[in-house]
Motif scaffolding. Sequence first.
Motif, mmCIF file in Angstrom:
data_model
loop_
_atom_site.group_PDB
_atom_site.id
_atom_site.type_symbol
_atom_site.label_atom_id
_atom_site.label_comp_id
_atom_site.label_asym_id
_atom_site.label_seq_id
_atom_site.Cartn_x
_atom_site.Cartn_y
_atom_site.Cartn_z
ATOM 1 N N THR A 1 0.701 -1.217 -0.036
ATOM 2 C CA THR A 1 0.061 0.072 0.193
ATOM 3 C C THR A 1 0.811 1.143 -0.038
ATOM 4 N N ARG A 2 2.181 1.278 0.271
ATOM 5 C CA ARG A 2 2.913 2.339 0.196
ATOM 6 C C ARG A 2 2.652 3.242 -1.070
ATOM 7 N N ARG A 3 2.904 4.381 -1.181
ATOM 8 C CA ARG A 3 2.818 5.064 -2.454
ATOM 9 C C ARG A 3 3.880 6.272 -2.059
ATOM 10 N N SER A 4 4.301 6.877 -3.222
ATOM 11 C CA SER A 4 5.205 8.053 -3.266
ATOM 12 C C SER A 4 4.046 9.086 -2.823
ATOM 13 N N GLY A 5 3.998 9.514 -1.929
ATOM 14 C CA GLY A 5 2.881 10.638 -1.529
ATOM 15 C C GLY A 5 3.297 11.991 -1.890
ATOM 16 N N HIS A 6 2.442 12.656 -2.919
ATOM 17 C CA HIS A 6 2.352 14.010 -3.003
ATOM 18 C C HIS A 6 1.599 14.872 -2.427
ATOM 19 N N ASN A 7 0.486 14.432 -1.650
ATOM 20 C CA ASN A 7 -0.473 15.229 -0.993
ATOM 21 C C ASN A 7 0.075 15.306 0.339
ATOM 22 N N GLY B 1 12.393 23.182 -8.492
ATOM 23 C CA GLY B 1 10.909 23.790 -8.304
ATOM 24 C C GLY B 1 10.034 22.604 -7.881
ATOM 25 N N GLN B 2 10.252 21.449 -7.333
ATOM 26 C CA GLN B 2 9.167 20.401 -7.087
ATOM 27 C C GLN B 2 8.514 20.954 -5.420
ATOM 28 N N GLU B 3 7.193 21.447 -5.867
ATOM 29 C CA GLU B 3 6.828 22.133 -4.673
ATOM 30 C C GLU B 3 6.246 21.222 -3.517
ATOM 31 N N HIS B 4 6.237 19.971 -3.808
ATOM 32 C CA HIS B 4 5.812 19.268 -2.806
ATOM 33 C C HIS B 4 6.557 18.921 -1.474
ATOM 34 N N VAL B 5 7.901 19.428 -1.844
ATOM 35 C CA VAL B 5 8.858 19.453 -0.834
ATOM 36 C C VAL B 5 8.527 20.478 0.343
ATOM 37 N N ALA C 1 5.430 10.200 1.888
ATOM 38 C CA ALA C 1 6.732 10.357 1.515
ATOM 39 C C ALA C 1 7.070 10.165 0.154
ATOM 40 N N THR C 2 8.019 10.857 -0.399
ATOM 41 C CA THR C 2 8.159 10.700 -1.659
ATOM 42 C C THR C 2 9.628 10.548 -1.936
ATOM 43 N N PRO C 3 10.291 9.541 -2.634
ATOM 44 C CA PRO C 3 11.815 9.474 -2.906
ATOM 45 C C PRO C 3 12.132 10.339 -4.165
ATOM 46 N N MET C 4 13.162 10.980 -4.074
ATOM 47 C CA MET C 4 13.562 11.674 -5.182
ATOM 48 C C MET C 4 14.836 11.791 -5.704
ATOM 49 N N SER C 5 15.160 11.637 -6.869
ATOM 50 C CA SER C 5 16.543 12.067 -7.476
ATOM 51 C C SER C 5 16.531 13.093 -8.594
ATOM 52 N N GLY C 6 15.336 13.875 -8.452
ATOM 53 C CA GLY C 6 14.989 14.852 -9.428
ATOM 54 C C GLY C 6 15.805 16.169 -8.658
ATOM 55 N N PHE C 7 17.148 16.036 -8.686
ATOM 56 C CA PHE C 7 17.563 17.377 -7.869
ATOM 57 C C PHE C 7 19.021 17.554 -8.435
ATOM 58 N N VAL D 1 22.300 10.304 -2.245
ATOM 59 C CA VAL D 1 21.755 9.269 -2.823
ATOM 60 C C VAL D 1 20.239 9.316 -3.231
ATOM 61 N N MET D 2 19.507 9.803 -2.286
ATOM 62 C CA MET D 2 18.243 9.951 -2.334
ATOM 63 C C MET D 2 17.735 11.251 -1.563
ATOM 64 N N LEU D 3 16.892 12.233 -2.142
ATOM 65 C CA LEU D 3 16.294 12.811 -1.295
ATOM 66 C C LEU D 3 14.745 12.377 -0.928
ATOM 67 N N GLU E 1 -4.549 7.563 -8.296
ATOM 68 C CA GLU E 1 -4.342 5.905 -8.609
ATOM 69 C C GLU E 1 -2.881 5.634 -8.891
ATOM 70 N N ARG E 2 -2.366 4.506 -8.407
ATOM 71 C CA ARG E 2 -1.169 3.997 -8.621
ATOM 72 C C ARG E 2 -0.972 3.508 -10.123
ATOM 73 N N LEU E 3 0.124 3.908 -10.696
ATOM 74 C CA LEU E 3 0.228 3.335 -12.224
ATOM 75 C C LEU E 3 0.523 1.869 -12.281
ATOM 76 N N PRO E 4 0.236 1.324 -13.397
ATOM 77 C CA PRO E 4 0.457 -0.159 -13.472
ATOM 78 C C PRO E 4 1.951 -0.731 -13.254
ATOM 79 N N ARG E 5 2.138 -1.729 -12.580
ATOM 80 C CA ARG E 5 3.468 -2.438 -12.385
ATOM 81 C C ARG E 5 3.568 -3.414 -13.312
ATOM 82 N N ARG E 6 4.699 -3.621 -13.988
ATOM 83 C CA ARG E 6 5.018 -4.733 -14.856
ATOM 84 C C ARG E 6 4.722 -6.204 -14.460
HETATM 85 C C1 LIG Z 1 15.234 6.663 -7.974
HETATM 86 C C2 LIG Z 1 13.725 7.663 -7.832
HETATM 87 C C3 LIG Z 1 13.661 8.916 -8.151
HETATM 88 C C4 LIG Z 1 12.233 9.367 -8.070
HETATM 89 N N1 LIG Z 1 12.472 10.923 -8.325
HETATM 90 C C5 LIG Z 1 11.288 11.355 -8.028
HETATM 91 C C6 LIG Z 1 11.458 13.001 -8.108
HETATM 92 O O1 LIG Z 1 12.271 13.483 -8.196
HETATM 93 N N2 LIG Z 1 10.035 13.545 -7.894
HETATM 94 C C7 LIG Z 1 8.758 12.857 -7.524
HETATM 95 O O2 LIG Z 1 7.984 13.321 -7.403
HETATM 96 N N3 LIG Z 1 8.830 11.468 -7.190
HETATM 97 C C8 LIG Z 1 10.161 10.754 -7.692
HETATM 98 N N4 LIG Z 1 10.049 9.556 -7.673
HETATM 99 C C9 LIG Z 1 8.998 8.937 -7.232
HETATM 100 C C10 LIG Z 1 8.219 7.836 -8.485
HETATM 101 O O3 LIG Z 1 7.676 8.746 -9.478
HETATM 102 C C11 LIG Z 1 7.447 6.834 -7.928
HETATM 103 O O4 LIG Z 1 7.954 6.237 -7.159
HETATM 104 C C12 LIG Z 1 6.512 5.967 -9.155
HETATM 105 O O5 LIG Z 1 6.089 6.849 -9.895
HETATM 106 C C13 LIG Z 1 5.798 4.640 -8.526
HETATM 107 O O6 LIG Z 1 4.770 5.289 -7.742
HETATM 108 P P1 LIG Z 1 4.462 4.716 -6.294
HETATM 109 O O7 LIG Z 1 5.914 5.033 -5.482
HETATM 110 O O8 LIG Z 1 3.484 5.695 -5.667
HETATM 111 O O9 LIG Z 1 4.263 3.411 -6.160
HETATM 112 C C14 LIG Z 1 11.360 8.900 -7.707
HETATM 113 C C15 LIG Z 1 11.528 7.468 -7.242
HETATM 114 C C16 LIG Z 1 12.631 6.957 -7.484
HETATM 115 C C17 LIG Z 1 12.731 5.256 -6.874
#
Ligand SMILES: Cc1cc2nc3c(=O)[nH]c(=O)nc-3n(C[C@H](O)[C@H](O)[C@H](O)COP(=O)(O)O)c2cc1C
Length: 222
Positions: free
Chosen positions: A28-34, A85-89, A168-174, A192-194, A206-211
């Motif tokens: 159920t974990r998601r990369s939360g942006h809300n 500029g990723q404002e969710h931070v 919580a969202t992992p980010m490498s977009g920085f 390594v990861m923000l 909604e979560r995007l599909p997984r392979r």
């Molecule tokens: C290495 C890595 C880098 C990511 N970078 C960003 C980012 O810069 N900004 C962001 O909003 N999400 C980022 N994400 C989150 C992904 O978009 C997200 O994990 C993916 O779309 C799957 O969604 P879920 O984690 O909710 O299942 C990153 C995830 C990973 C693993």
Amino acid sequence: MTLQQAELEESDVAHDEEIPEAIRAIRTRRSGHNFDPEAELDDETLEALVRDAALAPSSYNLQPWEFVAVQDDDRLEEVVELAYGQEHVRAAGTAILVVGHTEPETADRVFDQWVQAGRFDAETGEQVKEQTVAGYQSEQAGRDYAIRNASLAAQNLLLSAHARGLAATPMSGFDFEGMAEFLDLPEDKIPVMLIAVGPSGGEEPERLPRRDVEEILHREQY
Ligand SMILES: Cc1cc2nc3c(=O)[nH]c(=O)nc-3n(C[C@H](O)[C@H](O)[C@H](O)COP(=O)(O)O)c2cc1C
């Protein structure tokens, strides 16, 4: 049906009350942006997240990671800028940079612990330590170790945050270099990861599909 319930059903979690909590959290974990911009992460929770992150496995238990938490409003603005500029931070209220060691700086202490615990005799401990340290000799190897190990700590932190009801969202977009400079990382430590983390503001899209497993699982050889 809420979105989260739909997700649970989709992954067969809801139908199995016996499912272990850890698996429920993985599914159920998601990369939360809300995020709830009005609520803050308290210090006790921040420390608990890092404690859980530090329980991740690492090569010979070297634990080659550190965490830099930014919560000050002005400094967080700089982090948003460095994250293009990723404002969710900003809305999250807390950004944690997971940092990896490119040098085996904990080796002396950790291999002493292996020996003290009786898991290696002194001679073996010394040999394994030398091999481990030698494995860090190239720049590429040091970076690989840093990223491999610290990424596992990052995932632990994400799961811990989720299990605590946080987003919580992992980010490498920085900007890696800019972030390293802004946070004063020593030369032998790399970003390594923000992770943007904070109290959740509600449901996520909604979560995007997984392979499919059929597509990604290879048996015996690729
Ligand atoms: C290495 C890595 C880098 C990511 N970078 C960003 C980012 O810069 N900004 C962001 O909003 N999400 C980022 N994400 C989150 C992904 O978009 C997200 O994990 C993916 O779309 C799957 O969604 P879920 O984690 O909710 O299942 C990153 C995830 C990973 C693993």
